[in-house]
Scaffold this motif. Structure first.
Motif, PDB file in Angstrom:
ATOM      1  N   LEU A   1       0.975  -1.351   0.344  1.00 14.32           N
ATOM      2  CA  LEU A   1      -0.526  -0.014  -0.156  1.00 14.32           C
ATOM      3  C   LEU A   1       1.023   0.793   0.115  1.00 14.32           C
ATOM      4  O   LEU A   1       0.653   1.807  -0.746  1.00 14.32           O
ATOM      5  N   ARG A   2       1.821   1.207   0.743  1.00 19.27           N
ATOM      6  CA  ARG A   2       3.165   2.370   0.596  1.00 19.27           C
ATOM      7  C   ARG A   2       2.999   3.015  -0.449  1.00 19.27           C
ATOM      8  O   ARG A   2       3.543   3.849  -0.856  1.00 19.27           O
ATOM      9  N   GLU A   3       3.966   1.836  -1.736  1.00 17.69           N
ATOM     10  CA  GLU A   3       4.225   1.610  -3.137  1.00 17.69           C
ATOM     11  C   GLU A   3       3.500   2.273  -3.558  1.00 17.69           C
ATOM     12  O   GLU A   3       3.468   3.551  -3.898  1.00 17.69           O
TER      13      GLU A   3
ATOM     14  N   TYR B   1      -7.492   6.770   4.671  1.00 14.34           N
ATOM     15  CA  TYR B   1      -7.275   5.484   5.874  1.00 14.34           C
ATOM     16  C   TYR B   1      -6.164   5.589   6.884  1.00 14.34           C
ATOM     17  O   TYR B   1      -6.007   5.192   7.738  1.00 14.34           O
ATOM     18  N   MET B   2      -4.969   5.247   5.556  1.00 16.38           N
ATOM     19  CA  MET B   2      -3.728   4.882   6.600  1.00 16.38           C
ATOM     20  C   MET B   2      -3.417   5.721   7.238  1.00 16.38           C
ATOM     21  O   MET B   2      -2.211   5.430   8.421  1.00 16.38           O
ATOM     22  N   GLU B   3      -3.187   6.864   7.048  1.00 14.88           N
ATOM     23  CA  GLU B   3      -3.540   8.443   7.346  1.00 14.88           C
ATOM     24  C   GLU B   3      -3.677   8.457   8.690  1.00 14.88           C
ATOM     25  O   GLU B   3      -2.801   8.513   9.862  1.00 14.88           O
TER      26      GLU B   3
ATOM     27  N   GLU C   1      -6.586   3.910  10.078  1.00 13.19           N
ATOM     28  CA  GLU C   1      -7.910   3.046   9.922  1.00 13.19           C
ATOM     29  C   GLU C   1      -7.558   1.782   8.892  1.00 13.19           C
ATOM     30  O   GLU C   1      -6.523   1.775   8.317  1.00 13.19           O
ATOM     31  N   LEU C   2      -8.417   0.385   8.915  1.00 15.61           N
ATOM     32  CA  LEU C   2      -7.703   0.160   7.695  1.00 15.61           C
ATOM     33  C   LEU C   2      -8.588   0.329   6.589  1.00 15.61           C
ATOM     34  O   LEU C   2      -9.612   1.066   6.776  1.00 15.61           O
ATOM     35  N   VAL C   3      -7.608  -0.442   5.517  1.00 17.75           N
ATOM     36  CA  VAL C   3      -8.438   0.202   4.187  1.00 17.75           C
ATOM     37  C   VAL C   3      -9.662  -1.152   3.547  1.00 17.75           C
ATOM     38  O   VAL C   3      -9.311  -1.788   3.868  1.00 17.75           O
ATOM     39  N   PRO C   4      -9.907  -0.491   2.815  1.00 20.17           N
ATOM     40  CA  PRO C   4     -11.587  -2.013   2.819  1.00 20.17           C
ATOM     41  C   PRO C   4     -11.270  -2.858   2.307  1.00 20.17           C
ATOM     42  O   PRO C   4     -10.580  -3.055   1.339  1.00 20.17           O
TER      43      PRO C   4
ATOM     44  N   LEU D   1     -10.763  -3.578  -1.461  1.00 18.64           N
ATOM     45  CA  LEU D   1      -9.622  -3.317  -2.349  1.00 18.64           C
ATOM     46  C   LEU D   1      -8.325  -3.822  -1.376  1.00 18.64           C
ATOM     47  O   LEU D   1      -7.408  -4.448  -2.588  1.00 18.64           O
ATOM     48  N   ILE D   2      -8.493  -4.301  -0.503  1.00 22.02           N
ATOM     49  CA  ILE D   2      -7.199  -5.315  -0.473  1.00 22.02           C
ATOM     50  C   ILE D   2      -7.101  -6.999  -0.572  1.00 22.02           C
ATOM     51  O   ILE D   2      -6.173  -7.064  -1.184  1.00 22.02           O
ATOM     52  N   LEU D   3      -8.502  -7.221  -1.132  1.00 23.77           N
ATOM     53  CA  LEU D   3      -8.477  -8.344  -1.642  1.00 23.77           C
ATOM     54  C   LEU D   3      -8.151  -8.552  -3.117  1.00 23.77           C
ATOM     55  O   LEU D   3      -7.431  -9.515  -2.840  1.00 23.77           O
TER      56      LEU D   3
ATOM     57  N   ASP E   1       2.532 -10.696   6.390  1.00 27.54           N
ATOM     58  CA  ASP E   1       2.656  -9.634   7.132  1.00 27.54           C
ATOM     59  C   ASP E   1       1.889  -8.583   6.471  1.00 27.54           C
ATOM     60  O   ASP E   1       1.570  -7.922   5.637  1.00 27.54           O
ATOM     61  N   GLY E   2       0.548  -7.775   7.984  1.00 27.49           N
ATOM     62  CA  GLY E   2      -0.253  -7.963   7.747  1.00 27.49           C
ATOM     63  C   GLY E   2      -1.680  -7.364   7.127  1.00 27.49           C
ATOM     64  O   GLY E   2      -1.946  -7.274   7.421  1.00 27.49           O
ATOM     65  N   PHE E   3      -1.470  -9.321   6.760  1.00 27.45           N
ATOM     66  CA  PHE E   3      -2.987  -9.434   6.587  1.00 27.45           C
ATOM     67  C   PHE E   3      -2.810 -11.214   6.528  1.00 27.45           C
ATOM     68  O   PHE E   3      -1.674 -11.737   6.665  1.00 27.45           O
TER      69      PHE E   3
ATOM     70  N   PRO F   1       4.114   8.906   8.781  1.00 33.62           N
ATOM     71  CA  PRO F   1       3.406   9.699  10.063  1.00 33.62           C
ATOM     72  C   PRO F   1       2.185   8.722  10.388  1.00 33.62           C
ATOM     73  O   PRO F   1       1.583   9.456  11.361  1.00 33.62           O
ATOM     74  N   ASP F   2       1.970   7.647   9.867  1.00 34.40           N
ATOM     75  CA  ASP F   2       1.300   6.711  11.214  1.00 34.40           C
ATOM     76  C   ASP F   2       1.632   6.200  12.605  1.00 34.40           C
ATOM     77  O   ASP F   2       1.268   5.634  13.208  1.00 34.40           O
ATOM     78  N   ASP F   3       3.174   6.461  12.995  1.00 28.39           N
ATOM     79  CA  ASP F   3       3.451   5.895  13.857  1.00 28.39           C
ATOM     80  C   ASP F   3       3.396   7.268  14.958  1.00 28.39           C
ATOM     81  O   ASP F   3       4.227   7.557  16.302  1.00 28.39           O
TER      82      ASP F   3
ATOM     83  N   ASN G   1      -5.220   4.898  17.624  1.00 32.36           N
ATOM     84  CA  ASN G   1      -6.061   4.590  17.171  1.00 32.36           C
ATOM     85  C   ASN G   1      -6.098   2.967  15.869  1.00 32.36           C
ATOM     86  O   ASN G   1      -6.714   2.126  16.704  1.00 32.36           O
ATOM     87  N   ARG G   2      -4.595   2.849  16.678  1.00 30.88           N
ATOM     88  CA  ARG G   2      -4.400   1.879  15.589  1.00 30.88           C
ATOM     89  C   ARG G   2      -4.173  -0.042  16.111  1.00 30.88           C
ATOM     90  O   ARG G   2      -4.886  -0.366  16.156  1.00 30.88           O
ATOM     91  N   LEU G   3      -3.608   0.707  17.663  1.00 28.68           N
ATOM     92  CA  LEU G   3      -3.542  -0.619  18.555  1.00 28.68           C
ATOM     93  C   LEU G   3      -5.694  -0.728  18.803  1.00 28.68           C
ATOM     94  O   LEU G   3      -5.979  -1.420  18.688  1.00 28.68           O
TER      95      LEU G   3
END
Ligand code: AMP
Length: 227
Positions: free
Chosen positions: A35-37, A52-54, A57-60, A63-65, A84-86, A161-163, A170-172
């Motif tokens: 996604l970052r790429e 969503y990433m910023e 929140e989770l990306v819908p 889109l991920i699938l 990793d992450g999925f 940015p999301d750190d 929120n990520r937690l």
């Protein structure tokens, strides 16, 4: 060997997936990196995912699938993979199961990397990386030789940015609400293992290799992606 690394942000999924994928010669598929790429390349997926990433929140799911299906169908993971992450939601886990079965493969293990909330906050507030070579640093655990600059190419280090602390909180929360239910999902599938990550990354790598050694090898398989 097909593996899933589960765990909250900052549990070390990315670091460990990179190490283990090199040691075992299998693919490392990180949806966060993909996604970052896409965001950096300003693709249509990247533009949809960015907000969503910023905010953490989770990306819908749709889109991920779509992104994962495309990746799995493009090959390069015939010897196995680490996800990793999925998946991050029950719907993603169910869809993954179908995709894998269609290819006559299976998930050998889902490994949960556990860490306390306080440790997540501590680790992520010290996390920096080099935007040129992507090497990660961590204050105070892994310091660059020259303050705030990469050891390899001297680029100024930056933070994701999301750190930022409010986004991490929120990520937690999102992890607990949407992703933690996967622990039971994989426990019921009898493929869940758990590793505590308090003892530092080298010890975790050692324990992961032991856990993976116990998992049965998947059968040889043929790729059967549609189209
Ligand atoms: P990560 O690098 O895995 O921490 O992911 C960074 C961000 O990308 C997450 O906070 C989400 O916004 C998004 N993301 C990554 N993987 C997924 C996924 N499987 N489902 C939904 N959103 C995801």
């Amino acid at each position: 060997m097909n593996l899933i690394f589960l765990g909250p942000p900052g549990s070390g999924k990315g670091t460990q997936a990179e190490r283990i994928s090199k040691l075992l010669g299998i693919a490392h598929l990180s949806t966060g990196d993909m996604l970052r790429e896409s965001v950096a390349r300003k693709t249509s997926l990247g533009q949809k995912a960015q907000e969503y990433m910023e905010t953490g929140e989770l990306v819908p799911d749709d889109l991920i699938l779509g992104m994962i299906e495309e990746k799995l169908c493009s090959g390069g993971w015939e010897h196995g993979f680490i996800l990793d992450g999925f998946p991050r939601t029950i719907r993603q886990a169910e869809a993954l199961k179908k995709m894998i079965a269609k290819n006559e493969k299976e998930i050998d293990k889902a490994i949960l990397l556990s860490v306390s909330d306080a440790e997540v906050m501590r680790r992520l507030s010290g996390r920096f990386y080099c935007p040129t070579c992507k090497i990660g640093y961590n204050y105070p655990m892994r310091l660059p030789r020259q303050k705030e600059h990469c050891d390899f190419d001297n680029t100024k280090l930056v933070r994701r940015p999301d750190d930022e602390i409010t986004v991490v909180r929120n990520r937690l929360e999102v992890y607990k609400r949407e992703t933690a239910p996967l622990i039971d999902f994989y426990r019921k599938e009898l493929i869940l293992s758990e590793i505590e990550t308090d003892d530092g990354p080298d010890k975790v790598t050692e324990q992961l290799l032991k856990e993976i050694g116990k998992a049965k090898k998947s059968d040889s398989y043929k790729d059967r992606c549609p189209n």
